[in-house]
Design a protein around this motif. Structure first.
Motif, short mmCIF file in Angstrom:
data_model
loop_
_atom_site.label_atom_id
_atom_site.label_comp_id
_atom_site.label_asym_id
_atom_site.label_seq_id
_atom_site.Cartn_x
_atom_site.Cartn_y
_atom_site.Cartn_z
N GLN A 60 2.06 17.53 4.55
CA GLN A 60 2.07 18.44 3.42
C GLN A 60 2.54 19.84 3.83
O GLN A 60 3.28 20.50 3.10
CB GLN A 60 0.69 18.50 2.78
N ALA A 61 2.11 20.28 5.00
CA ALA A 61 2.53 21.59 5.50
C ALA A 61 4.03 21.60 5.81
O ALA A 61 4.73 22.58 5.52
CB ALA A 61 1.73 21.96 6.76
N ASP A 73 0.83 -1.20 0.00
CA ASP A 73 0.00 0.00 0.00
C ASP A 73 0.87 1.25 0.00
O ASP A 73 1.84 1.36 0.77
CB ASP A 73 -0.90 0.02 1.24
N ALA A 74 0.52 2.20 -0.85
CA ALA A 74 1.24 3.47 -0.88
C ALA A 74 0.92 4.26 0.38
O ALA A 74 -0.21 4.23 0.87
CB ALA A 74 0.85 4.27 -2.12
N PRO A 75 1.90 4.98 0.94
CA PRO A 75 1.63 5.79 2.13
C PRO A 75 0.67 6.93 1.81
O PRO A 75 0.63 7.41 0.67
CB PRO A 75 3.00 6.33 2.52
N ILE A 76 -0.09 7.34 2.80
CA ILE A 76 -0.98 8.48 2.66
C ILE A 76 -0.36 9.65 3.40
O ILE A 76 -0.12 9.59 4.61
CB ILE A 76 -2.38 8.16 3.24
N PHE A 77 -0.07 10.71 2.67
CA PHE A 77 0.58 11.88 3.26
C PHE A 77 -0.50 12.89 3.65
O PHE A 77 -1.13 13.49 2.77
CB PHE A 77 1.58 12.49 2.29
N ASP A 80 5.93 21.74 2.53
CA ASP A 80 5.93 23.10 2.00
C ASP A 80 6.95 23.96 2.74
O ASP A 80 7.67 24.76 2.13
CB ASP A 80 4.53 23.71 2.13
N ALA A 81 7.04 23.78 4.06
CA ALA A 81 8.03 24.53 4.85
C ALA A 81 9.44 24.14 4.44
O ALA A 81 10.35 24.98 4.37
CB ALA A 81 7.82 24.28 6.34
N LEU A 82 9.65 22.84 4.15
CA LEU A 82 10.96 22.38 3.72
C LEU A 82 11.36 23.07 2.42
O LEU A 82 12.50 23.55 2.28
CB LEU A 82 10.93 20.87 3.52
N PHE A 83 10.46 23.16 1.46
CA PHE A 83 10.75 23.84 0.21
C PHE A 83 11.12 25.31 0.46
O PHE A 83 12.06 25.85 -0.14
CB PHE A 83 9.54 23.79 -0.73
N ARG A 84 10.40 25.95 1.36
CA ARG A 84 10.61 27.38 1.59
C ARG A 84 11.88 27.66 2.38
O ARG A 84 12.49 28.73 2.24
CB ARG A 84 9.38 27.98 2.29
N TRP A 85 12.28 26.72 3.23
CA TRP A 85 13.48 26.92 4.05
C TRP A 85 14.74 26.38 3.38
O TRP A 85 15.83 26.54 3.92
CB TRP A 85 13.29 26.29 5.42
N ARG A 86 14.60 25.75 2.21
CA ARG A 86 15.80 25.33 1.50
C ARG A 86 16.52 26.57 0.97
O ARG A 86 15.98 27.36 0.24
CB ARG A 86 15.41 24.43 0.31
#
Length: 215
Positions: A16-17, A7-11, A20-26
């Motif tokens: 998700q938040a 079964d694929a994990p459910i995120f 999004d923070a990871l993308f912004r703090w990179r």
């Protein structure tokens, strides 16, 4: 159980938040603490980077860790020469600002990793790259971005040094002539964390809103 039966994990929304923070703090980090990374962390990060997608499943990236002091010194010397040449091309309104920028963490970063691409790897059997051979290099870039995000998730900074002569770096690191330099990376604990890019903080450029063209 086969891969198809797992079964694929459910995120959820919390993950998700955080993503999004990871993308912004990179951030592209140029100021590092000299502390060594925890044992085995760099290997784990590079393994994660190798999970990146690649054209034809070719995995064309080639990671080279640079630990030898003499080789590191030669890389720094090449950067200084290339940076001086780049400064000379700036107009009067930009030259002083350019000279003030810190554009690499080569002296402080505890880890250096050069990322090369094998432009015509046997793996993948040429699938997907006859009409767009540049997709091989793009695959290596995706691996770099995957590494960047994985490092940030561990609180580790990464800086991409592009002010280098690719031919000279290949010579310094004594790698096959067919390999092409994609990125030279400085990796380590950042001196400071900031959500705003350093080039924006220093007044060089501002991040602009997304532009989407509809057809």
């Amino acid at each position: 159980m086969s891969a198809r039966e797992i079964d694929a994990p459910i995120f959820g929304t919390a993950f998700q938040a955080e993503l999004d923070a990871l993308f912004r703090w990179r951030r592209d980090v140029r100021r590092f603490r000299r502390d060594a990374l925890p044992g085995g962390l760099l290997d784990r990060l590079l393994e994660t980077a190798s999970a990146a997608p690649s054209v034809g499943l070719s995995q064309p990236w080639r990671f080279v860790t640079v630990d030898d002091p003499a080789r590191r010194a030669a890389v720094r010397a090449d950067f200084e020469a290339c940076n001086a040449a780049a400064l000379a091309t700036q107009d009067e309104t930009r030259a002083a600002n350019y000279a003030r920028l810190k554009l690499a963490g080569l002296e402080q970063a505890p880890c250096h990793v050069a990322v090369f691409v094998e432009p015509d790897p046997a793996q993948g059997h040429g699938l997907g790259r006859r009409t767009m051979p540049e997709s091989v290099a793009y695959s290596a870039v995706i691996a770099v971005h995957t590494l960047w995000l994985a490092a940030r998730a561990h609180g580790i900074g990464l800086g991409w040094v592009s002010i280098l002569d690719p031919s000279r770096i290949r010579e310094i690191l004594d790698v096959p002539e067919t390999w092409q330099l994609v990125a030279y990376l400085c990796i380590g604990s950042p001196e400071i964390d900031a959500v705003t890019p350093e080039l924006e903080r220093e007044g060089w450029e501002k991040r602009r809103s997304i532009s989407i063209v509809a057809r």
